[in-house]
Every structure is written in C-alpha cells, then in structure tokens.
Design an enzyme around this catalytic site. Structure first.
Site, PDB file in Angstrom:
ATOM      1  N   CYS A 325       0.837  -1.202   0.000  1.00 44.46           N
ATOM      2  CA  CYS A 325       0.000   0.000   0.000  1.00 44.46           C
ATOM      3  C   CYS A 325       0.879   1.263   0.000  1.00 44.46           C
ATOM      4  O   CYS A 325       1.542   1.545  -0.976  1.00 44.46           O
ATOM      5  CB  CYS A 325      -0.981  -0.037   1.174  1.00 44.46           C
ATOM      6  SG  CYS A 325      -2.396   1.088   0.964  1.00 44.46           S
ATOM      7  N   HIS A 422      -3.573  -5.598   1.167  1.00 46.64           N
ATOM      8  CA  HIS A 422      -3.405  -5.888   2.586  1.00 46.64           C
ATOM      9  C   HIS A 422      -3.814  -7.340   2.842  1.00 46.64           C
ATOM     10  O   HIS A 422      -4.781  -7.819   2.275  1.00 46.64           O
ATOM     11  CB  HIS A 422      -4.276  -4.957   3.430  1.00 46.64           C
ATOM     12  CG  HIS A 422      -3.841  -3.532   3.414  1.00 46.64           C
ATOM     13  ND1 HIS A 422      -2.681  -3.105   4.034  1.00 46.64           N
ATOM     14  CD2 HIS A 422      -4.400  -2.430   2.850  1.00 46.64           C
ATOM     15  CE1 HIS A 422      -2.553  -1.797   3.859  1.00 46.64           C
ATOM     16  NE2 HIS A 422      -3.578  -1.372   3.147  1.00 46.64           N
TER      17      HIS A 422
END
Length: 477
Positions: A325, A422
């Site tokens: 991310c 994630h």
C-alpha cells in the site's frame, strides 16, 4: 458498555471475549464502538471501512463485519489532523477544532447506527475509547459516558493491573465521573493479573467497600494471544530459531497503518520479524515497507533515518524488498498530493526502486479481493484500502492479479515488489511463495487463521472462568 481506565486497558479484548461467550451460548450479539481512533482498519462485507478491532469482534460474534459496528473512525494523518470516516466512508481530514464542531453530526450517525443494530440483535457489546475520565473531552462526548447516557446502557470499567496502580486507576476514574455516570457503572474488571489471587483479595474487598462497586472478575494475563491489535505496535516478534531462519525487517513508520499485515509472520517457525525504530537499519533478508496514513511524511522519515542508503546496500547484496500500500507508493519515483489529502499539497521524491509514480486523490478504494501472486500463481486473499492512482512502466509486471485485474508492480530483476493488497501473507500458499522469493528454503509454517480462532476460544474460556457467572448469565439467559 466496556470502558477503560486508560487506553490499552483491555477493552477491545474483553468485548471480543464477551461476544464469543454470548455467541456460543446462542445469543444474537454484535460489537459496537461509537468512535475509534486507529490506523489499523478493515473493509467490511458492505464495502466500508471500520477499525480492525471491530472486525475481530465481529468474527468473535460469528457474523460478517458491517460499517454500523464502528460508525466513526478517526485515522490520524498528522499530530493535529485526522481523516474522519463516517458510515464507512471518508468525509475528509479535520483538525481537532473542526472535528469538535462536527461532533453533533457524528453523534447523529452514531445513534442511528446503534438503533439499526438494536433492532436486529439481542445484545450489543459496546467498546469505549481511551478513558471516560478525560474531563476535557466530556462536552459533546460520543465515545464513552456521553454515548452510554444517550442510549441508557450499563457500563463495566476495566483496568490493567500489569501497569501498576490498579486501584488508583479505578478509584480515580470513578471520582472524576459525574454522579449519574458513576451510578451507571455496574462493576469493574481487573485485567492481566498474574500471581496468587489470594494476595489480591484484600484489595478487592477494600475497593468494593470504598466505592460500593463490585469487582465482576479478575482476568489472568494471557500470553501468546494471536489477535489483531487495534493500533499498538510491538517492537519485535517472531518465533523462528536457528541460523536458517529468514530475517524480515519492517521500518516502524511514524504513521504506520495496517501493520496487522505482518501478523502471519509473527509466529512463523522460520521467520524472525523485527520492527525497526528511529536510527535503526538492521540487516535483513526481506525488508517490508508497510502501509502509511501519511505517505509523503513517512517517506521523508525513511530518508532522515538512513533507509535510502540501507536499502541500496540491502539490494546490492541480494536482499528483497516488498512494499504494501503506502510502502508500495514509496518505492516509485514520486508521490504527488495536489489536493492535500494527507497534509499540505505538494510532492515528495520516492525511493525510485520501481519505475512508477503515484498521485493521491480524495476518493478511497475499498475492496475485499481474491486472486493470485504473479508470476507464481499462488492464491491470495485480502483487502484494499488506499487513496491514489499509480502508473508507470513497471506496472506492466504486476505483483498480483486481483479479481481479474493487475495489481502492483515488480522490478525487472524481481528483487523489488509492490502491491496494494493488505493481507498478502494471510494465505498459506502466498506466504510460502513470498518467503521462498525472499530466500527461505526451510520447512514448516503456522496456520494464522487457526491460531486466531483458537485465541478467541481461549479468550472466551478465560472470560467464562473468571467473570461473575451470575452477571454473565444475566446477558446470556
């Protein structure tokens, strides 16, 4: 409602334990936290964002996570401002004064979410935030007693004896409550006790006589629980032993978010996991750049701490780097924030290990996804929570395919990978594949999902064994 004398007193775990106890007794139960401040979050089944602790509590209750379980989530981006998420969606970044003015609107969202849950569930177990004794925050409070009084629910107060001064915590908190708030406290729970209970009993007797409040139970210290942290970051972890273990180093960014991505490596038999603080750039086989709530500021922090030179040395000697991310965004040449989504508008030079750049924008991507790692094809599952668009030539070599679309990027020599996924280590096949890519050739693994489920059962067993059975029965029927 479970309130605490301090942050990290055990509110989140006690709510999770109560949810599991009630669920396995056949009670329809839901968790609820009116307002949460945390950088670990999760994507719900209905496509919104909530605190990760409430997602864990939903799992304990045996139900899918919903945005109503945490209607207001604050994600600090700077020391003075936080992204405000209401009903699972960001409404923008507000400083403390602006959020104080917004609280009347937030209160409406909180009460509406609670009403919807009350119409569907037999019991709602509510988690407070911080401490109800923060008198400077009492006006317009929606996180603790202000909420409890609005919906007329009883409160139990939990305190952490491991910190020391447990009776001062409890008595001091009760003394700072108003008369109506104090009357609302049904009893107290002492958490993280180790030792002979007989030595504690005189203190319990004194406390009940002095305050008139019963101690509903003393929960033991439970080491080795494998449960998602709400926000706190441990300095080091990992159970790997021996010379053949893989060392994974994670820079402990000031605004690190969703560091629960690394939880599956904490108890892996072949991994030594280290979170590196300021001034630390330890040697590693794999460096993971984690998520961040302020990517440009945390990228600048990496530069100040010497990580640019450390990563160059690490890669020169054959190491691997994985960015997740915000960490993925830092691996490119530039991070642009023209609208000031995470601070002052501007741009920050990235690390430059991937040929790409990212432009942040106000719209946030929220998806639960499945797919496969590229090029190996290992199965992955997780979620996306990010702002911004990433483009560049290295995206032609994606790190994964998620729901049929390319995700992330790989360098030409495949020593550097970045992904928006994630939970990239959650699935066993993906975990083995990534650790093999990083150089581990050992045997063994840990079942992350099984260990978390076992930890919830162990927590619930402790709650049943050590909390007043008559009090528990009043909720469980």
């Amino acid at each position: 409602m479970v309130q605490g004398t301090t942050s990290d007193a055990g509110k989140s775990l006690l709510v999770a334990g109560l949810c599991r106890v009630l669920a396995r007794r056949g009670v329809s139960v839901a968790p609820f936290k009116p307002q949460n401040m945390a950088l670990n979050s999760a994507v719900t089944a209905d496509g919104g964002e909530i605190g990760r602790a409430q997602a864990l509590q939903a799992e304990a209750a045996g139900i899918p996570a919903e945005v109503d379980f945490n209607p207001v989530l604050l994600k600090p981006a700077t020391d003075r401002g936080a992204q405000v998420i209401v009903g699972g969606r960001s409404i923008g970044t507000l400083d403390a004064v602006a959020y104080h003015d917004y609280k009347a609107t937030a209160r409406e969202a909180v009460l509406a979410a609670h009403a919807r849950l009350a119409a569907r569930f037999e019991v709602i177990v509510v988690e407070g935030a911080g401490s109800p004794a923060e008198v400077n925050l009492r006006e317009h409070d929606i996180a603790n007693m202000g909420f409890a009084e609005a919906v007329d629910c009883p409160v139990i107060l939990v305190a952490d004896i491991d910190r020391g001064g447990v009776f001062a915590q409890l008595v001091g908190t009760l003394e700072l409550l108003s008369a109506s708030e104090r009357a609302r406290v049904a009893g107290c729970v002492i958490n993280r006790f180790r030792g002979d209970p007989a030595l504690l009993q005189p203190g319990l007797d004194w406390f009940t006589e002095y305050t008139g409040k019963p101690v509903l139970g003393t929960l033991p210290f439970l080491p080795g629980l494998h449960l998602d942290a709400e926000d706190r970051l441990d300095g080091s972890a990992g159970s790997g032993e021996g010379a053949d273990r893989l060392r994974v180093v994670v820079p402990a960014l000031p605004r690190i978010s969703n560091h629960t991505d690394l939880d599956p490596l904490r108890d892996h038999p072949g991994v030594e996991l280290l979170f590196a603080g300021p001034g630390e750039t330890p040697g590693a086989d794999l460096v993971v750049l984690p998520g961040s709530k302020n990517v440009r500021a945390d990228r600048a922090w990496l530069r100040e701490q010497g990580w640019d030179a450390a990563l160059a040395r690490h890669l020169r000697y054959g190491g691997r780097v994985l960015g997740i991310c915000g960490g993925y965004q830092m691996l490119g040449h530039w991070i642009h924030d023209p609208e000031g989504c995470e601070g002052e508008p501007g741009s920050e030079a990235g690390l430059g290990w991937l040929d790409l750049e990212t432009t942040l924008g106000p719209e946030k991507q929220l998806h639960n996804v499945t797919g496969r790692l590229e090029p190996e094809g290992a199965t992955v599952a997780g979620y996306e929570i990010h702002q911004g668009t990433t483009t560049g030539s290295d995206t032609a070599r994606p790190a994964a395919t998620l729901d049929g679309r390319p995700d992330g990027a790989r360098s030409a020599d495949d020593r550097v990978r970045g992904t928006y996924l994630h939970g990239v280590f959650d699935e066993a096949e993906a975990r083995r594949t990534l650790l093999a890519w990083a150089g581990w050739s050992g045997e063994g693994d840990s079942d992350h999902h099984r260990r978390r489920a076992d930890s919830l059962e162990r927590l619930a067993d402790a709650v049943e064994a050590h909390l007043d059975p008559a009090w528990l029965a009043s909720w469980a029927g």
